[in-house]
Design a protein around this motif. Structure first.
Motif, PDB file in Angstrom:
ATOM      1  N   GLU A  99     -24.647 -41.870  43.866  1.00 52.66           N
ATOM      2  CA  GLU A  99     -25.729 -41.881  42.889  1.00 52.66           C
ATOM      3  C   GLU A  99     -27.040 -42.185  43.618  1.00 52.66           C
ATOM      4  OE1 GLU A  99     -25.795 -41.226  39.765  1.00 52.66           O
ATOM      5  OE2 GLU A  99     -23.675 -41.108  39.224  1.00 52.66           O
ATOM      6  N   VAL A 100     -27.991 -41.255  43.563  1.00 44.47           N
ATOM      7  CA  VAL A 100     -29.266 -41.450  44.280  1.00 44.47           C
ATOM      8  C   VAL A 100     -30.471 -41.256  43.361  1.00 44.47           C
ATOM      9  CG1 VAL A 100     -28.355 -40.801  46.540  1.00 44.47           C
ATOM     10  CG2 VAL A 100     -29.231 -39.027  45.010  1.00 44.47           C
ATOM     11  N   ALA A 101     -30.238 -41.242  42.062  1.00 42.87           N
ATOM     12  CA  ALA A 101     -31.356 -41.010  41.135  1.00 42.87           C
ATOM     13  C   ALA A 101     -32.444 -42.066  41.294  1.00 42.87           C
ATOM     14  CB  ALA A 101     -30.834 -40.988  39.698  1.00 42.87           C
ATOM     15  N   LYS A 102     -32.044 -43.329  41.441  1.00 42.35           N
ATOM     16  CA  LYS A 102     -33.031 -44.402  41.594  1.00 42.35           C
ATOM     17  C   LYS A 102     -33.809 -44.244  42.888  1.00 42.35           C
ATOM     18  CE  LYS A 102     -33.520 -49.424  41.761  1.00 42.35           C
ATOM     19  NZ  LYS A 102     -32.813 -50.734  41.693  1.00 42.35           N
ATOM     20  N   GLU A 103     -33.110 -43.925  43.983  1.00 43.67           N
ATOM     21  CA  GLU A 103     -33.781 -43.763  45.263  1.00 43.67           C
ATOM     22  C   GLU A 103     -34.781 -42.607  45.220  1.00 43.67           C
ATOM     23  OE1 GLU A 103     -33.354 -45.840  47.740  1.00 43.67           O
ATOM     24  OE2 GLU A 103     -31.867 -46.973  46.611  1.00 43.67           O
ATOM     25  N   VAL A 104     -34.392 -41.520  44.593  1.00 39.51           N
ATOM     26  CA  VAL A 104     -35.296 -40.369  44.486  1.00 39.51           C
ATOM     27  C   VAL A 104     -36.519 -40.727  43.646  1.00 39.51           C
ATOM     28  CG1 VAL A 104     -35.532 -38.032  43.573  1.00 39.51           C
ATOM     29  CG2 VAL A 104     -33.471 -38.663  44.829  1.00 39.51           C
ATOM     30  N   SER A 105     -36.309 -41.484  42.576  1.00 41.36           N
ATOM     31  CA  SER A 105     -37.427 -41.867  41.713  1.00 41.36           C
ATOM     32  C   SER A 105     -38.414 -42.774  42.449  1.00 41.36           C
ATOM     33  CB  SER A 105     -36.902 -42.576  40.459  1.00 41.36           C
ATOM     34  OG  SER A 105     -36.081 -41.716  39.703  1.00 41.36           O
ATOM     35  N   ILE A 106     -37.893 -43.723  43.226  1.00 40.23           N
ATOM     36  CA  ILE A 106     -38.766 -44.625  43.985  1.00 40.23           C
ATOM     37  C   ILE A 106     -39.573 -43.845  45.009  1.00 40.23           C
ATOM     38  CG2 ILE A 106     -38.771 -46.495  45.685  1.00 40.23           C
ATOM     39  CD1 ILE A 106     -36.397 -47.706  44.217  1.00 40.23           C
ATOM     40  N   LEU A 107     -38.913 -42.948  45.722  1.00 38.83           N
ATOM     41  CA  LEU A 107     -39.607 -42.160  46.743  1.00 38.83           C
ATOM     42  C   LEU A 107     -40.627 -41.228  46.111  1.00 38.83           C
ATOM     43  CD1 LEU A 107     -39.836 -41.528  49.725  1.00 38.83           C
ATOM     44  CD2 LEU A 107     -37.998 -39.855  49.475  1.00 38.83           C
ATOM     45  N   ARG A 108     -40.278 -40.656  44.976  1.00 39.07           N
ATOM     46  CA  ARG A 108     -41.213 -39.762  44.267  1.00 39.07           C
ATOM     47  C   ARG A 108     -42.464 -40.516  43.836  1.00 39.07           C
ATOM     48  NH1 ARG A 108     -41.511 -37.987  38.701  1.00 39.07           N
ATOM     49  NH2 ARG A 108     -42.374 -35.877  38.555  1.00 39.07           N
ATOM     50  N   ARG A 109     -42.276 -41.706  43.307  1.00 41.47           N
ATOM     51  CA  ARG A 109     -43.421 -42.524  42.890  1.00 41.47           C
ATOM     52  C   ARG A 109     -44.295 -42.878  44.085  1.00 41.47           C
ATOM     53  NH1 ARG A 109     -42.978 -48.658  40.389  1.00 41.47           N
ATOM     54  NH2 ARG A 109     -45.207 -49.129  40.444  1.00 41.47           N
ATOM     55  N   ASP A 110     -43.676 -43.187  45.218  1.00 44.15           N
ATOM     56  CA  ASP A 110     -44.444 -43.563  46.400  1.00 44.15           C
ATOM     57  C   ASP A 110     -45.277 -42.395  46.913  1.00 44.15           C
ATOM     58  OD1 ASP A 110     -45.241 -45.351  48.443  1.00 44.15           O
ATOM     59  OD2 ASP A 110     -43.810 -44.457  49.814  1.00 44.15           O
ATOM     60  N   VAL A 111     -44.685 -41.217  46.959  1.00 41.20           N
ATOM     61  CA  VAL A 111     -45.419 -40.045  47.449  1.00 41.20           C
ATOM     62  C   VAL A 111     -46.590 -39.726  46.517  1.00 41.20           C
ATOM     63  CG1 VAL A 111     -45.259 -37.546  47.821  1.00 41.20           C
ATOM     64  CG2 VAL A 111     -43.483 -39.064  48.714  1.00 41.20           C
ATOM     65  N   ILE A 112     -46.383 -39.867  45.215  1.00 44.48           N
ATOM     66  CA  ILE A 112     -47.480 -39.628  44.270  1.00 44.48           C
ATOM     67  C   ILE A 112     -48.624 -40.601  44.523  1.00 44.48           C
ATOM     68  CG2 ILE A 112     -48.127 -39.783  41.832  1.00 44.48           C
ATOM     69  CD1 ILE A 112     -45.359 -38.681  41.140  1.00 44.48           C
ATOM     70  N   THR A 113     -48.282 -41.868  44.767  1.00 48.09           N
ATOM     71  CA  THR A 113     -49.316 -42.865  45.070  1.00 48.09           C
ATOM     72  C   THR A 113     -50.066 -42.518  46.343  1.00 48.09           C
ATOM     73  OG1 THR A 113     -48.002 -44.601  43.998  1.00 48.09           O
ATOM     74  CG2 THR A 113     -49.732 -45.312  45.504  1.00 48.09           C
ATOM     75  N   GLN A 114     -49.331 -42.096  47.357  1.00 48.44           N
ATOM     76  CA  GLN A 114     -49.972 -41.735  48.625  1.00 48.44           C
ATOM     77  C   GLN A 114     -50.950 -40.576  48.435  1.00 48.44           C
ATOM     78  OE1 GLN A 114     -49.297 -43.377  51.429  1.00 48.44           O
ATOM     79  NE2 GLN A 114     -47.353 -44.389  51.070  1.00 48.44           N
ATOM     80  N   ARG A 115     -50.545 -39.572  47.672  1.00 49.24           N
ATOM     81  CA  ARG A 115     -51.432 -38.427  47.443  1.00 49.24           C
ATOM     82  C   ARG A 115     -52.678 -38.837  46.658  1.00 49.24           C
ATOM     83  NH1 ARG A 115     -50.420 -34.731  44.457  1.00 49.24           N
ATOM     84  NH2 ARG A 115     -51.260 -32.931  45.570  1.00 49.24           N
ATOM     85  N   ARG A 116     -52.512 -39.707  45.681  1.00 52.95           N
ATOM     86  CA  ARG A 116     -53.654 -40.159  44.873  1.00 52.95           C
ATOM     87  C   ARG A 116     -54.673 -40.908  45.723  1.00 52.95           C
ATOM     88  NH1 ARG A 116     -51.564 -43.600  40.029  1.00 52.95           N
ATOM     89  NH2 ARG A 116     -53.820 -43.833  39.794  1.00 52.95           N
ATOM     90  N   VAL A 117     -54.229 -41.469  46.839  1.00 54.68           N
ATOM     91  CA  VAL A 117     -55.147 -42.200  47.714  1.00 54.68           C
ATOM     92  C   VAL A 117     -55.732 -41.290  48.787  1.00 54.68           C
ATOM     93  CG1 VAL A 117     -55.344 -44.081  49.382  1.00 54.68           C
ATOM     94  CG2 VAL A 117     -53.971 -44.387  47.321  1.00 54.68           C
TER      95      VAL A 117
END
Length: 318
Positions: A171-189
């Motif tokens: 099960e990697v849904a949580k890991e994918v969600s955390i990484l997705r959120r981080d990449v979105i934050t990086q792009r916003r900056v």
């Protein structure tokens, strides 16, 4: 008129200064009201700019005045515990004879450059001799280079998840969600930061003794590479998310099929046992004492189970 005033010898503890030649670098870590008051007394900065230095909800921007520039930058800082990056704001005043930086303590790159300038005369001469504009470039270049370590961490996490996301047993849904959120934050900056730095190049020329075009060209190339990599990461993570969703649905369907088989096999037995538990005289009941009707009923049950399994198989439900 906006310019530099005469600074008193006494200054807040979080205010540090380095002077070489005519240029002074004032570095303020974790800006406070006291530090802002110190700047207001010694530098004729616009009060609204000083207020912005204390606010943590400012957008990246460049304010141009006759004697100085005021710039607000943002950089992402990665938290190893939460595995999420946060947006950290730092502000800069650039004048002919000074560079003032106001930053949170999390921006270690600027702190390292400040310490190098304090301890190494050659580095101090190299950075300060070309003007405050060139010194600011060095800070931006160091911060950009440091960000590549954060980007490498993201790419490493993506490689780790890739091996797990296509494993139906993990099960990697949580890991994918955390990484997705981080990449979105990086792009916003990083995307607004790139825009700000592109705009800054022309406005910073008057505060540098060297042509900054080549330096900023290299810096913008690095930022373009960073944003392109983040865009690729976002697309790959969307693939991971879709793949995990599909595999998750597949696992759910297998469970449902298994339950369907169990129910199909158990339902006839459950019905017959319920009938015999109703204290009604039936063939094969305990009151008759004969097993022949019971065996006939058992054979009928097995035939019913077989028919139901065959039907499920024909419908590709199992």
């Amino acid at each position: 008129m906006v310019g530099e005033g005469k600074g008193p010898e006494k200054k807040p503890a979080n205010v540090k200064k380095i002077t070489w030649g005519e240029l002074t670098w004032v570095d303020i870590v974790q800006p406070t009201e006291e530090a802002i008051k110190y700047l207001a007394e010694n530098y004729k900065f616009h009060p609204l700019d000083l207020d912005d230095c204390l606010s943590r909800r400012q957008l990246s921007k460049i304010e141009e005045y006759p004697q100085y520039l005021f710039i607000i930058f943002h950089l992402p800082v990665y938290d190893k515990e939460t595995r999420i990056s946060t947006k950290q704001q730092w502000s800069v005043f650039v004048g002919d004879t000074y560079l003032v930086t106001l930053r949170p303590g999390a921006l270690r790159t600027i702190n390292e450059i400040f310490q190098e300038c304090e301890l190494n005369e050659e580095i101090r001469k190299d950075y300060f001799s070309q003007g405050s504009g060139y010194l600011l470039y060095q800070l931006l270049d160091g911060a950009t280079d440091y960000y590549f370590t954060v980007l490498d961490k993201i790419l490493s996490l993506m490689d780790d998840i890739e091996d797990s996301v296509f494993d139906e047993e993990v099960e990697v849904a949580k890991e994918v969600s955390i990484l997705r959120r981080d990449v979105i934050t990086q792009r916003r900056v990083m995307i607004p930061t790139r825009t700000t730095i592109i705009e800054l190049e022309n406005k910073l020329k008057r505060f540098a003794k060297v042509d900054l075009a080549v330096y900023f060209g290299d810096l913008v190339d690095h930022l373009n590479k960073i944003t392109e990599t983040l865009d690729e990461c976002r697309e790959i993570i969307e693939v991971y998310k879709d793949a995990d969703s599909i595999l998750g649905n597949s696992r759910t369907n297998r469970v449902i099929r298994t339950l369907a088989i169990i129910i199909t096999i158990g339902a006839p037995f459950l019905i017959v046992s319920s009938l015999y538990g109703m204290h009604v005289i039936l063939p094969g009941g305990a009151e008759k004492g004969s097993f022949q009707p019971f065996l006939i009923l058992l054979l009928v049950i097995l035939i019913l189970v077989g028919v139901m399994l065959y039907f499920l198989r024909r419908k590709h439900l199992i």
